[in-house]
Motif scaffolding. Structure first.
Motif, PDB file in Angstrom:
ATOM      1  N   SER A 145      -1.848  -3.556  -9.673  1.00 48.74           N
ATOM      2  CA  SER A 145      -1.002  -2.719 -10.541  1.00 48.74           C
ATOM      3  C   SER A 145       0.247  -2.200  -9.824  1.00 48.74           C
ATOM      4  CB  SER A 145      -1.756  -1.511 -11.106  1.00 48.74           C
ATOM      5  OG  SER A 145      -3.112  -1.658 -11.083  1.00 48.74           O
ATOM      6  N   GLY A 146       0.954  -3.105  -9.168  1.00 44.80           N
ATOM      7  CA  GLY A 146       2.246  -2.742  -8.584  1.00 44.80           C
ATOM      8  C   GLY A 146       2.181  -2.044  -7.229  1.00 44.80           C
ATOM      9  N   ASN A 147       0.989  -1.862  -6.687  1.00 46.84           N
ATOM     10  CA  ASN A 147       0.885  -1.240  -5.366  1.00 46.84           C
ATOM     11  C   ASN A 147       0.128  -2.150  -4.403  1.00 46.84           C
ATOM     12  OD1 ASN A 147       2.087   1.431  -5.826  1.00 46.84           O
ATOM     13  ND2 ASN A 147       0.366   1.668  -7.251  1.00 46.84           N
ATOM     14  N   ILE A 148       0.490  -2.043  -3.118  1.00 45.25           N
ATOM     15  CA  ILE A 148      -0.212  -2.868  -2.116  1.00 45.25           C
ATOM     16  C   ILE A 148      -1.284  -2.010  -1.446  1.00 45.25           C
ATOM     17  CG2 ILE A 148       0.103  -4.546  -0.251  1.00 45.25           C
ATOM     18  CD1 ILE A 148       3.086  -4.349  -0.574  1.00 45.25           C
ATOM     19  N   TYR A 149      -2.432  -2.613  -1.209  1.00 41.11           N
ATOM     20  CA  TYR A 149      -3.540  -1.958  -0.508  1.00 41.11           C
ATOM     21  C   TYR A 149      -3.979  -2.886   0.615  1.00 41.11           C
ATOM     22  CZ  TYR A 149      -4.110   0.816  -4.811  1.00 41.11           C
ATOM     23  OH  TYR A 149      -3.911   1.640  -5.886  1.00 41.11           O
TER      24      TYR A 149
END
Ligand SMILES: Nc1ncnc2c1ncn2[C@@H]1O[C@H](COP(=O)(O)OP(=O)(O)OP(=O)(O)O)[C@@H](O)[C@H]1O
Length: 225
Positions: A103-107
């Motif tokens: 959802s648009g974020n990097i983890y």
């Protein structure tokens, strides 16, 4: 050699310990424990029992993320919060064992975060999905790979519903992802251990049995003068 480490600052001491445990024959860093399983299979219930029964022996690995902290979240506790440019730079440098965009974020899980835990003679626990497992395997992470399996999809659904943390839409997404997770998790050779989490106490005893030697090793090292 242990005497040499005495009196040094924590940072130097843990670096010294990392050196000793990496290079002295017979001494090894604690092996990370990778715990994987569909959402609702009971991963966090099980490792929270380990964290409670063996304080100072295990630590949940803290991921990095580019998402904004939510109210109450602390940098370094729930996540290491960094910006996208920094994250991408770190990926280029090969600093991450695994990373993924949701959802648009990097983890991701950084190698350094893991090594810091290990160098303090603590066993890192990685709670990651099967995509993360594929990636850490590519990075040749020497870990204990454990898959937590629900007794059935119906039981999984009941547990997720009674946890009351998901909207109906999120719940359906988790259930459909669960089928893929199970397919990979149960394929022979993908995990060293598969635990069916039916009766919680039985599942926990099985988990403890798998890790008891590693727990003893960490404890023995901690009791050294
Ligand atoms: N053996 C069990 N018997 C009955 N209920 C259980 C059992 N194990 C876990 N639960 C319950 O099932 C729910 C899901 O467990 P948990 O939150 O630990 O799953 P999880 O795999 O960590 O999920 P997620 O990946 O979404 O974080 C929780 O409400 C938990 O209390």
């Amino acid at each position: 050699m242990f005497v040499l480490c005495r009196g040094l600052s924590g940072q130097v001491r843990s670096t010294a310990r990392l050196f000793l445990r990496t290079y002295v024959p017979g001494m090894a860093l604690p092996r990370p424990v990778v715990i994987c399983g569909p959402s609702g299979s009971g991963k966090s219930t099980l490792y929270n029992k380990l964290l409670k029964e063996f304080p100072g022996v295990f630590q949940l690995s803290v991921s990095h993320t580019t998402r904004q902290p939510r109210p109450g979240e602390l940098n370094g506790r729930e996540y290491h919060f960094i910006n996208r440019d920094q994250f991408q730079e770190n990926i280029k440098q090969g600093d991450f064992l695994e990373w993924a965009e949701f959802s648009g974020n990097i983890y991701g899980t950084s190698k350094k975060a893991l090594e810091e835990v290990q160098s303090n003679n603590v066993i890192p626990i990685l709670d990651i999905d099967t995509q993360g497992v594929r990636n850490v395997k590519k990075a040749s992470l020497e870990a204990v790979y454990i898959f937590i399996k629900p007794p059935s999809i119906d039981v999984l659904e009941k547990r997720l519903r009674s946890r009351k943390t998901e909207t109906e839409e999120a719940l359906q997404k988790r259930l459909s992802a669960a089928r893929n997770e199970l397919e990979y998790g149960l394929k022979p050779g993908n995990f060293q251990h598969i635990i069916t989490n039916d009766d919680l106490d039985v599942a926990y005893e099985k988990l403890k049995g798998i890790l008891i030697k590693a727990i003893d090793e960490v404890k023995n090292e901690q009791y050294k003068p």
